[in-house]
Design a protein around this motif. Structure first.
Motif, PDB file in Angstrom:
ATOM      1  N   PRO A 217       1.053  -1.247   0.058  1.00 37.24           N
ATOM      2  CA  PRO A 217       0.197   0.062   0.038  1.00 37.24           C
ATOM      3  C   PRO A 217       0.935   1.139  -0.253  1.00 37.24           C
ATOM      4  O   PRO A 217       1.925   1.251   0.327  1.00 37.24           O
ATOM      5  CB  PRO A 217      -0.789   0.071   1.253  1.00 37.24           C
ATOM      6  CG  PRO A 217      -0.904  -1.642   1.409  1.00 37.24           C
ATOM      7  CD  PRO A 217       0.400  -2.261   1.071  1.00 37.24           C
ATOM      8  N   ALA A 218       0.035   2.413  -0.318  1.00 35.39           N
ATOM      9  CA  ALA A 218       0.834   3.551  -0.596  1.00 35.39           C
ATOM     10  C   ALA A 218       1.254   4.141   0.834  1.00 35.39           C
ATOM     11  O   ALA A 218       0.774   3.865   1.968  1.00 35.39           O
ATOM     12  CB  ALA A 218      -0.052   4.713  -1.078  1.00 35.39           C
ATOM     13  N   PHE A 219       2.522   4.915   0.766  1.00 34.95           N
ATOM     14  CA  PHE A 219       3.108   5.572   1.979  1.00 34.95           C
ATOM     15  C   PHE A 219       2.205   6.532   2.653  1.00 34.95           C
ATOM     16  O   PHE A 219       1.602   7.665   2.000  1.00 34.95           O
ATOM     17  CB  PHE A 219       4.479   6.220   1.435  1.00 34.95           C
ATOM     18  CG  PHE A 219       5.390   6.757   2.554  1.00 34.95           C
ATOM     19  CD1 PHE A 219       5.491   5.988   3.794  1.00 34.95           C
ATOM     20  CD2 PHE A 219       5.832   8.191   2.650  1.00 34.95           C
ATOM     21  CE1 PHE A 219       6.277   6.476   4.753  1.00 34.95           C
ATOM     22  CE2 PHE A 219       6.614   8.585   3.653  1.00 34.95           C
ATOM     23  CZ  PHE A 219       6.999   7.661   4.779  1.00 34.95           C
ATOM     24  N   SER A 220       1.935   6.167   3.904  1.00 36.81           N
ATOM     25  CA  SER A 220       0.825   7.133   4.658  1.00 36.81           C
ATOM     26  C   SER A 220       1.243   8.416   5.068  1.00 36.81           C
ATOM     27  O   SER A 220       0.325   9.486   5.187  1.00 36.81           O
ATOM     28  CB  SER A 220       0.541   6.259   5.977  1.00 36.81           C
ATOM     29  OG  SER A 220       1.524   6.406   6.844  1.00 36.81           O
ATOM     30  N   LEU A 221       2.631   8.603   4.896  1.00 30.81           N
ATOM     31  CA  LEU A 221       3.131  10.023   5.253  1.00 30.81           C
ATOM     32  C   LEU A 221       3.436  10.843   3.810  1.00 30.81           C
ATOM     33  O   LEU A 221       4.066  11.961   4.175  1.00 30.81           O
ATOM     34  CB  LEU A 221       4.197   9.864   6.095  1.00 30.81           C
ATOM     35  CG  LEU A 221       4.024   9.492   7.510  1.00 30.81           C
ATOM     36  CD1 LEU A 221       5.462   9.284   8.225  1.00 30.81           C
ATOM     37  CD2 LEU A 221       3.223  10.124   8.271  1.00 30.81           C
ATOM     38  N   ALA A 222       2.968  10.155   2.793  1.00 23.31           N
ATOM     39  CA  ALA A 222       3.438  11.003   1.550  1.00 23.31           C
ATOM     40  C   ALA A 222       2.902  12.484   1.370  1.00 23.31           C
ATOM     41  O   ALA A 222       3.556  13.357   0.820  1.00 23.31           O
ATOM     42  CB  ALA A 222       2.741  10.249   0.421  1.00 23.31           C
ATOM     43  N   ALA A 223       1.667  12.648   2.089  1.00 23.61           N
ATOM     44  CA  ALA A 223       1.117  14.006   1.878  1.00 23.61           C
ATOM     45  C   ALA A 223       1.977  14.926   2.633  1.00 23.61           C
ATOM     46  O   ALA A 223       1.983  16.285   2.241  1.00 23.61           O
ATOM     47  CB  ALA A 223      -0.311  14.111   2.088  1.00 23.61           C
ATOM     48  N   GLN A 224       2.809  14.464   3.784  1.00 23.97           N
ATOM     49  CA  GLN A 224       3.385  15.391   4.829  1.00 23.97           C
ATOM     50  C   GLN A 224       4.937  15.587   4.259  1.00 23.97           C
ATOM     51  O   GLN A 224       5.424  16.007   5.112  1.00 23.97           O
ATOM     52  CB  GLN A 224       3.169  15.069   6.137  1.00 23.97           C
ATOM     53  CG  GLN A 224       1.663  15.335   6.545  1.00 23.97           C
ATOM     54  CD  GLN A 224       0.850  14.337   6.112  1.00 23.97           C
ATOM     55  OE1 GLN A 224       0.948  13.060   6.301  1.00 23.97           O
ATOM     56  NE2 GLN A 224      -0.500  14.962   5.671  1.00 23.97           N
ATOM     57  N   GLU A 225       5.364  14.614   3.506  1.00 25.83           N
ATOM     58  CA  GLU A 225       6.853  14.663   3.214  1.00 25.83           C
ATOM     59  C   GLU A 225       7.617  15.979   2.993  1.00 25.83           C
ATOM     60  O   GLU A 225       8.625  16.074   3.621  1.00 25.83           O
ATOM     61  CB  GLU A 225       7.126  13.609   2.001  1.00 25.83           C
ATOM     62  CG  GLU A 225       7.034  12.157   2.419  1.00 25.83           C
ATOM     63  CD  GLU A 225       7.615  11.469   1.087  1.00 25.83           C
ATOM     64  OE1 GLU A 225       8.550  10.902   1.367  1.00 25.83           O
ATOM     65  OE2 GLU A 225       6.715  11.161   0.266  1.00 25.83           O
ATOM     66  N   THR A 226       6.992  16.972   2.248  1.00 28.70           N
ATOM     67  CA  THR A 226       7.631  18.176   1.852  1.00 28.70           C
ATOM     68  C   THR A 226       7.722  18.791   3.118  1.00 28.70           C
ATOM     69  O   THR A 226       8.751  19.466   3.704  1.00 28.70           O
ATOM     70  CB  THR A 226       6.764  18.895   1.050  1.00 28.70           C
ATOM     71  OG1 THR A 226       7.016  18.293  -0.319  1.00 28.70           O
ATOM     72  CG2 THR A 226       7.398  20.227   0.796  1.00 28.70           C
ATOM     73  N   GLN A 227       6.515  18.736   4.090  1.00 29.10           N
ATOM     74  CA  GLN A 227       6.671  19.732   5.280  1.00 29.10           C
ATOM     75  C   GLN A 227       7.476  18.883   6.241  1.00 29.10           C
ATOM     76  O   GLN A 227       8.243  19.824   7.046  1.00 29.10           O
ATOM     77  CB  GLN A 227       5.134  19.578   5.985  1.00 29.10           C
ATOM     78  CG  GLN A 227       4.123  20.610   5.136  1.00 29.10           C
ATOM     79  CD  GLN A 227       2.920  20.169   5.703  1.00 29.10           C
ATOM     80  OE1 GLN A 227       2.086  19.173   5.319  1.00 29.10           O
ATOM     81  NE2 GLN A 227       2.090  21.102   6.316  1.00 29.10           N
ATOM     82  N   ILE A 228       7.549  17.625   6.440  1.00 23.50           N
ATOM     83  CA  ILE A 228       8.519  17.114   7.409  1.00 23.50           C
ATOM     84  C   ILE A 228       9.898  17.587   7.154  1.00 23.50           C
ATOM     85  O   ILE A 228      10.803  17.759   8.010  1.00 23.50           O
ATOM     86  CB  ILE A 228       8.347  15.482   7.313  1.00 23.50           C
ATOM     87  CG1 ILE A 228       7.127  15.149   7.879  1.00 23.50           C
ATOM     88  CG2 ILE A 228       9.587  14.915   8.098  1.00 23.50           C
ATOM     89  CD1 ILE A 228       6.573  13.661   7.696  1.00 23.50           C
ATOM     90  N   ARG A 229      10.464  17.258   5.617  1.00 24.24           N
ATOM     91  CA  ARG A 229      11.519  17.879   5.328  1.00 24.24           C
ATOM     92  C   ARG A 229      12.052  19.321   5.624  1.00 24.24           C
ATOM     93  O   ARG A 229      13.102  19.626   6.234  1.00 24.24           O
ATOM     94  CB  ARG A 229      11.962  17.705   3.756  1.00 24.24           C
ATOM     95  CG  ARG A 229      12.094  16.341   3.354  1.00 24.24           C
ATOM     96  CD  ARG A 229      12.561  16.219   2.026  1.00 24.24           C
ATOM     97  NE  ARG A 229      11.541  16.805   0.965  1.00 24.24           N
ATOM     98  CZ  ARG A 229      10.757  15.950   0.521  1.00 24.24           C
ATOM     99  NH1 ARG A 229      10.826  14.516   0.511  1.00 24.24           N
ATOM    100  NH2 ARG A 229       9.942  16.609  -0.400  1.00 24.24           N
ATOM    101  N   ARG A 230      11.158  20.347   5.364  1.00 24.79           N
ATOM    102  CA  ARG A 230      11.211  21.686   5.838  1.00 24.79           C
ATOM    103  C   ARG A 230      11.459  21.872   7.136  1.00 24.79           C
ATOM    104  O   ARG A 230      12.263  22.745   7.650  1.00 24.79           O
ATOM    105  CB  ARG A 230      10.252  22.254   5.207  1.00 24.79           C
ATOM    106  CG  ARG A 230      10.304  24.006   5.196  1.00 24.79           C
ATOM    107  CD  ARG A 230       9.091  24.771   4.647  1.00 24.79           C
ATOM    108  NE  ARG A 230       7.845  24.442   5.053  1.00 24.79           N
ATOM    109  CZ  ARG A 230       6.951  23.964   4.205  1.00 24.79           C
ATOM    110  NH1 ARG A 230       7.218  23.429   3.072  1.00 24.79           N
ATOM    111  NH2 ARG A 230       5.733  23.684   4.876  1.00 24.79           N
ATOM    112  N   CYS A 231      10.444  21.128   8.069  1.00 23.91           N
ATOM    113  CA  CYS A 231      10.507  21.573   9.450  1.00 23.91           C
ATOM    114  C   CYS A 231      11.529  20.774  10.181  1.00 23.91           C
ATOM    115  O   CYS A 231      12.280  21.272  11.186  1.00 23.91           O
ATOM    116  CB  CYS A 231       9.016  21.215  10.162  1.00 23.91           C
ATOM    117  SG  CYS A 231       7.947  22.371   9.174  1.00 23.91           S
ATOM    118  N   PHE A 232      11.549  19.423   9.908  1.00 25.45           N
ATOM    119  CA  PHE A 232      12.645  18.624  10.821  1.00 25.45           C
ATOM    120  C   PHE A 232      13.928  18.394  10.301  1.00 25.45           C
ATOM    121  O   PHE A 232      14.826  17.731  10.931  1.00 25.45           O
ATOM    122  CB  PHE A 232      11.950  17.282  10.929  1.00 25.45           C
ATOM    123  CG  PHE A 232      10.726  17.110  12.041  1.00 25.45           C
ATOM    124  CD1 PHE A 232      10.942  17.004  13.159  1.00 25.45           C
ATOM    125  CD2 PHE A 232       9.675  17.406  11.609  1.00 25.45           C
ATOM    126  CE1 PHE A 232       9.821  17.182  14.396  1.00 25.45           C
ATOM    127  CE2 PHE A 232       8.488  17.736  12.510  1.00 25.45           C
ATOM    128  CZ  PHE A 232       8.719  17.468  13.790  1.00 25.45           C
TER     129      PHE A 232
END
Length: 323
Positions: A217-232
């Motif tokens: 199944p698809a990666f559950s955090l796909a929609a947040q990947e850009t935000q995770i990279r930018r913030c964390f």
């Protein structure tokens, strides 16, 4: 058939397979001191047993592989200031993590439910790990005034940066499919086919894994990947908080609130450990053992476990430090 059966594990030989079940379902198979001792002894015995060609490990009940370390028991030792018992426990737990990683025979963990903390350590360090859509992985230690351990300072930093830092600081859950996509598990098997595939692996052996090829199944955090990279991907905890404040999305607000409820000391330990991991698993585990001794003696561990698991008031009074 040979093995050891007690209140904490069930084990037996099934043909050429050694089968171990973590057997404390009432505690979601938390790694009690008795379980850690029995598991380590059984793995050591089968390591040198020529009749055992591979080992399969699962968890009793239908809810969890393992919820992780028995922190309630460690909390009781902390309250009694019995820190030597805590040190001994973590030394034994981490020794099993290293044993699994270096085990000369194929070791296969079966995750169909909760797999948190030290349970995640067992699953990740085994040569193979089968997961289903009901599997849920998390390293939630900052919630209880501790830090991601059981080798997490080795495997989290090896995820696509800075996903490991995000998971280690927040304790966010990922799915079994996510674990396969990230290399934290080896094979995805639908829950409806799990028992059949496991039975075949026990009978046939690890070579059966070569034909396990179900769609992941698809990666559950796909929609947040850009935000995770930018913030964390920030260079400090202060910068992570600042970037979350700047984001203004609902995800950022929830994540900011999550971090605000975590132990400041734990966030500091986790961030530093994940940003500067050891050179190999053995070194990471040794570093974790030293930090575990510090963390267990810090007031936030006693307070965090109290608030989350003992009194369950969810209102910890953290020791204040600068972030």
């Amino acid at each position: 058939m040979s093995g050891r059966n007690n209140a904490s594990i069930q084990s037996a030989r099934q043909g050429q397979a050694g089968r171990i079940t973590l057997n404390e379902p009432a505690s979601l198979n938390a790694l009690s001191p008795a379980m850690v001792g029995a598991l380590g002894a059984q793995l050591a015995a089968w390591r040198d047993d020529p009749a055992v060609k591979w080992v399969v490990i699962d968890g009793a009940g239908d809810k969890a592989f393992s919820a992780g370390a028995d922190v309630r028991e460690m909390w009781r030792h902390a309250v009694a200031r019995e820190y030597a018992e805590i040190d001994r426990y973590f030394a034994q737990e981490y020794a099993i993590d290293l044993m699994l990683a270096e085990y000369p025979k194929p070791c296969i963990t079966l995750v169909d439910g909760i797999c948190f903390g030290g349970g995640m350590g067992l699953a990740v360090h085994a040569r193979y790990s089968l997961v289903t859509e009901t599997a849920s992985f998390s390293m939630p230690e900052t919630l209880i005034g501790f830090f991601p351990d059981a080798g997490a300072t080795w495997f989290l930093p090896r995820l696509p940066h800075p996903l490991g830092i995000y998971l280690g600081l927040t304790g966010a859950r990922i799915t079994g499919a996510d674990a396969v996509r990230l290399g934290l598990a080896s094979h995805f098997v639908p829950h409806s086919r799990f028992k059949t595939v496991v039975s075949e692996i026990v009978t046939i052996g690890p070579e059966r894994l070569a034909t396990v090829d179900f769609p992941v199944p698809a990666f559950s955090l796909a929609a947040q990947e850009t935000q995770i990279r930018r913030c964390f991907g920030s260079d400090s905890l202060e910068a992570i908080f600042a970037r979350l404040d700047e984001d203004q999305s609902e995800w950022a607000k929830r994540t900011r609130q999550t971090l605000a409820g975590r132990s400041p000391a734990s966030l500091k330990w986790a961030f530093q450990s994940l940003r500067r991991p050891g050179k190999g698993l053995a070194e990471c585990l040794q570093n974790e053992l030293e930090l575990a001794a510090v963390s267990a003696r810090h007031p936030d561990f006693e307070e965090g476990v109290r608030a989350a698991l003992i009194d369950k008031d969810k209102s910890p009074r953290w020791h204040t430090i600068g972030r």
